[in-house]
Design a protein around this motif. Structure first.
Motif, PDB file in Angstrom:
ATOM      1  N   LEU A 169       0.810  -1.209   0.000  1.00 23.46           N
ATOM      2  CA  LEU A 169       0.000   0.000   0.000  1.00 23.46           C
ATOM      3  C   LEU A 169       0.845   1.262   0.000  1.00 23.46           C
ATOM      4  O   LEU A 169       0.550   2.219  -0.735  1.00 23.46           O
ATOM      5  N   ARG A 170       1.867   1.320   0.806  1.00 20.61           N
ATOM      6  CA  ARG A 170       2.710   2.519   0.858  1.00 20.61           C
ATOM      7  C   ARG A 170       3.319   2.812  -0.509  1.00 20.61           C
ATOM      8  O   ARG A 170       3.372   3.964  -0.943  1.00 20.61           O
ATOM      9  N   THR A 171       3.761   1.789  -1.194  1.00 17.84           N
ATOM     10  CA  THR A 171       4.318   1.968  -2.534  1.00 17.84           C
ATOM     11  C   THR A 171       3.241   2.441  -3.503  1.00 17.84           C
ATOM     12  O   THR A 171       3.493   3.285  -4.364  1.00 17.84           O
ATOM     13  N   GLN A 172       2.041   1.890  -3.381  1.00 16.95           N
ATOM     14  CA  GLN A 172       0.934   2.329  -4.232  1.00 16.95           C
ATOM     15  C   GLN A 172       0.719   3.833  -4.113  1.00 16.95           C
ATOM     16  O   GLN A 172       0.575   4.539  -5.120  1.00 16.95           O
ATOM     17  N   LEU A 173       0.704   4.322  -2.888  1.00 19.40           N
ATOM     18  CA  LEU A 173       0.478   5.750  -2.662  1.00 19.40           C
ATOM     19  C   LEU A 173       1.644   6.576  -3.192  1.00 19.40           C
ATOM     20  O   LEU A 173       1.443   7.638  -3.798  1.00 19.40           O
ATOM     21  N   ASP A 174       2.868   6.104  -2.978  1.00 21.50           N
ATOM     22  CA  ASP A 174       4.036   6.805  -3.490  1.00 21.50           C
ATOM     23  C   ASP A 174       4.005   6.886  -5.015  1.00 21.50           C
ATOM     24  O   ASP A 174       4.435   7.879  -5.604  1.00 21.50           O
ATOM     25  N   ASP A 175       3.496   5.839  -5.654  1.00 20.67           N
ATOM     26  CA  ASP A 175       3.450   5.800  -7.115  1.00 20.67           C
ATOM     27  C   ASP A 175       2.363   6.689  -7.703  1.00 20.67           C
ATOM     28  O   ASP A 175       2.431   7.059  -8.882  1.00 20.67           O
ATOM     29  N   GLY A 176       1.335   7.018  -6.927  1.00 15.63           N
ATOM     30  CA  GLY A 176       0.287   7.894  -7.440  1.00 15.63           C
ATOM     31  C   GLY A 176      -1.129   7.397  -7.278  1.00 15.63           C
ATOM     32  O   GLY A 176      -2.065   8.061  -7.745  1.00 15.63           O
ATOM     33  N   TYR A 192     -12.035  -6.707   9.273  1.00 17.75           N
ATOM     34  CA  TYR A 192     -10.865  -7.317   8.645  1.00 17.75           C
ATOM     35  C   TYR A 192     -10.871  -7.056   7.142  1.00 17.75           C
ATOM     36  O   TYR A 192     -11.927  -6.937   6.519  1.00 17.75           O
ATOM     37  N   ASN A 193      -9.666  -7.015   6.575  1.00 14.71           N
ATOM     38  CA  ASN A 193      -9.500  -6.993   5.125  1.00 14.71           C
ATOM     39  C   ASN A 193      -9.446  -8.436   4.639  1.00 14.71           C
ATOM     40  O   ASN A 193      -8.404  -9.094   4.739  1.00 14.71           O
ATOM     41  N   CYS A 194     -10.549  -8.919   4.129  1.00 16.19           N
ATOM     42  CA  CYS A 194     -10.621 -10.291   3.618  1.00 16.19           C
ATOM     43  C   CYS A 194     -11.291 -10.273   2.255  1.00 16.19           C
ATOM     44  O   CYS A 194     -12.233  -9.514   2.035  1.00 16.19           O
ATOM     45  N   HIS A 195     -10.825 -11.139   1.377  1.00 15.42           N
ATOM     46  CA  HIS A 195     -11.384 -11.224   0.034  1.00 15.42           C
ATOM     47  C   HIS A 195     -12.328 -12.401  -0.064  1.00 15.42           C
ATOM     48  O   HIS A 195     -11.916 -13.547   0.076  1.00 15.42           O
ATOM     49  N   THR A 196     -13.585 -12.100  -0.281  1.00 10.01           N
ATOM     50  CA  THR A 196     -14.654 -13.085  -0.401  1.00 10.01           C
ATOM     51  C   THR A 196     -14.983 -13.696   0.957  1.00 10.01           C
ATOM     52  O   THR A 196     -16.090 -13.623   1.435  1.00 10.01           O
ATOM     53  N   VAL A 203      -5.760 -10.451   5.145  1.00 15.71           N
ATOM     54  CA  VAL A 203      -4.533  -9.664   5.300  1.00 15.71           C
ATOM     55  C   VAL A 203      -4.545  -8.854   6.588  1.00 15.71           C
ATOM     56  O   VAL A 203      -3.747  -7.934   6.755  1.00 15.71           O
ATOM     57  N   GLY A 204      -5.459  -9.169   7.485  1.00 19.19           N
ATOM     58  CA  GLY A 204      -5.412  -8.570   8.803  1.00 19.19           C
ATOM     59  C   GLY A 204      -6.436  -7.483   9.038  1.00 19.19           C
ATOM     60  O   GLY A 204      -7.354  -7.258   8.237  1.00 19.19           O
ATOM     61  N   ALA A 208      -5.123  -1.559  10.702  1.00 21.43           N
ATOM     62  CA  ALA A 208      -3.709  -1.498  10.333  1.00 21.43           C
ATOM     63  C   ALA A 208      -3.527  -0.814   8.984  1.00 21.43           C
ATOM     64  O   ALA A 208      -2.561  -0.065   8.781  1.00 21.43           O
ATOM     65  N   GLU A 209      -4.447  -1.067   8.042  1.00 23.40           N
ATOM     66  CA  GLU A 209      -4.384  -0.396   6.750  1.00 23.40           C
ATOM     67  C   GLU A 209      -4.612   1.102   6.921  1.00 23.40           C
ATOM     68  O   GLU A 209      -3.921   1.927   6.305  1.00 23.40           O
ATOM     69  N   LEU A 210      -5.569   1.465   7.769  1.00 21.36           N
ATOM     70  CA  LEU A 210      -5.806   2.870   8.054  1.00 21.36           C
ATOM     71  C   LEU A 210      -4.556   3.536   8.627  1.00 21.36           C
ATOM     72  O   LEU A 210      -4.189   4.646   8.226  1.00 21.36           O
ATOM     73  N   ALA A 211      -3.895   2.861   9.555  1.00 22.91           N
ATOM     74  CA  ALA A 211      -2.705   3.424  10.183  1.00 22.91           C
ATOM     75  C   ALA A 211      -1.580   3.632   9.174  1.00 22.91           C
ATOM     76  O   ALA A 211      -0.828   4.616   9.255  1.00 22.91           O
ATOM     77  N   THR A 212      -1.453   2.721   8.212  1.00 21.28           N
ATOM     78  CA  THR A 212      -0.452   2.884   7.159  1.00 21.28           C
ATOM     79  C   THR A 212      -0.708   4.149   6.354  1.00 21.28           C
ATOM     80  O   THR A 212       0.217   4.909   6.034  1.00 21.28           O
TER      81      THR A 212
END
Length: 464
Positions: A169-176, A192-196, A203-204, A208-212
């Motif tokens: 995620l941090r790289t995604q934001l840095d990239d634009g 939680y961040n879960c797919h399906t 992924v937890g 934690a994603e918000l904090a990033t």
């Protein structure tokens, strides 16, 4: 808004447990040089607003100047001055948009509460501060910019069928990337961040994603982000509040001046940056802005093209929310173009089903370079951008993509497409983190050996 609009669902019959879990057993990498495309590459990096070849629509831009230093959270003083004539105008005020058009606007701010004055002239001030990467954006309305959205931003797990991105995620934001999006589930009292299902990809904690993101916002005080929360379990919006408050993102969350806030009512990026309210959070279902005003109802503010597309033509027709009039879709709301190609996988033979209930959708990574391409050719993102612009008289506000770091003619092609919509130049050298060796060609084959089947006596809804 109707909260029962269905997502792409595949219902597995009772007694079947499908885990496309931990690994995709067979992942192959092909030579990327074998990918063919046509187009004049030299024109891609020199695109400007004057070269716009779609609709005659262009994003309006005023003239502005922002302070070169800001508090990483809130800068509370904004002075706005507008003038219709070549003569100078002086005013003192607080954060508010001028209703006089056309006008030139000067923004002055500080990292502490203060008052002051500002003067404009016909020439307008010279701004050296970049908002979301470009000085031109500082005085553009939030709703008059095209942003790239990473589909399921947090789902970055190598060799997992539930993943949608390759870089953290941090790289995604840095990239634009300027819209964070993702599927969430309510499990044992937490988000939680879960797919399906969390048995497929977990992924937890969402917190934690918000904090990033909060850490990134502190380091990047001139950036405005959007966040689209997928409330997969249709839980009450208040259940998201504890994670928001604990993460530290609450002071950044934008609250609209009224509900709904239509496309022409949004502040400029400069105003959002100076007030510190530079994260706009949406929720697809069960938002309640009376109870939680900083989580906006998505479909009161934007509509979407077809969800989880498998159609390579990527039609720019309005799908969600149902019942929205064409006039309102065109003139009042922003819109998001879903440009993440999916491919169906039929598991019927494996599990002995014949009623068609064993089909799932996974990202089509074999064609990801073409899908994310910056050429006006069938199935490429640039073709979708032009088609949507012609159909709706303005470009998509959000371009939702998988594996954003892949594309042609170079990694970063999705940002090139957005830059064209915005009438600015894009530098390919700014993208795209470190590529994953396992996805060097974005070619992926799914082995059914990775599918674990069990009999646990319940149904699972697969939502991709």
């Amino acid at each position: 808004m109707v909260s029962s609009w269905p997502r792409k669902l595949t219902t597995l019959p009772p007694s079947i447990l499908l885990l496309l879990a931990t690994t995709i057993a067979s992942v192959t990498a092909a030579d990327t040089s074998s990918i063919s495309y046509t187009g004049t590459i030299s024109t891609l990096s020199t695109y400007s607003a004057s070269a716009f070849t779609g609709s005659q629509y262009t994003y309006p831009t005023l003239s502005s100047a922002l302070p070169t230093t800001l508090n990483t959270n809130n800068a509370s003083s904004i002075i706005i001055v507008s003038s219709n004539s070549p003569s100078n105008a002086t005013a003192t005020g607080s954060s508010s948009k001028s209703t006089t058009k056309p006008s030139r606007t000067t923004l002055h701010g500080s990292s502490h509460r203060s008052t002051g004055t500002a003067t404009t002239s016909a020439a307008g001030p010279s701004n050296t501060v970049k908002c979301n990467g470009w000085t031109e954006f500082c005085d553009r309305s939030y709703s008059n910019i095209t942003y790239v959205c990473a589909h399921n931003s947090a789902f970055v797990v190598p060799n997992n069928a539930g993943s949608n991105q390759a870089l953290p995620l941090r790289t995604q934001l840095d990239d634009g990337i300027r819209m964070v999006q993702g599927e969430t589930h309510y499990v044992n009292g937490s988000i939680y961040n879960c797919h399906t299902t969390c048995k497929l990809l977990d992924v937890g904690l969402w917190e934690a994603e918000l904090a990033t993101v909060v850490d990134w916002l502190k380091d990047n005080p001139y950036e405005v982000l959007s966040w689209l929360v997928v409330n997969s379990d249709f839980v009450n919006v208040e259940k998201y509040v504890p994670a928001i408050e604990a993460s530290g993102i609450l002071p950044y969350l934008y609250v609209p001046k009224h509900e709904p806030q239509y496309r022409d009512d949004w502040p400029t990026l400069g105003e959002m940056i100076l007030t510190g309210k530079r994260v706009v959070m949406y929720m697809d279902y069960n938002a309640n802005q009376t109870a939680v005003p900083y989580i906006l109802d998505e479909f009161s503010h934007m509509w979407e093209t077809p969800f989880s597309p498998t159609n390579r033509s990527f039609p720019c027709t309005q799908q969600r929310p149902p019942g929205l009039s064409h006039a309102d879709a065109k003139n009042k709301l922003m819109y998001l173009a879903n440009h993440n190609l999916n491919t169906p996988i039929d598991l019927s033979a494996l599990i002995g089903e014949t009623d068609g209930h064993a089909q799932i959708l996974i990202p089509n990574t074999a064609d990801i370079n073409i899908t994310n391409g910056a050429f006006d050719q069938f199935s490429q993102l640039e073709a979708t951008r032009l088609n949507c612009t012609q159909m709706w008289d303005h470009p998509p506000n959000f371009l939702l993509v998988d594996y954003y770091n892949y594309g042609i003619p170079h990694p970063g092609s999705v940002f090139e497409v957005a830059a064209r919509a915005n009438g600015v130049a894009y530098n390919y050298d700014s993208c795209c983190g470190k590529t994953s060796a396992s996805l060097a060609s974005a070619s992926m084959r799914v082995s059914l050996a990775a599918v674990l089947v069990g009999a646990l006596g319940f149904s699972i809804l697969l939502v991709l």
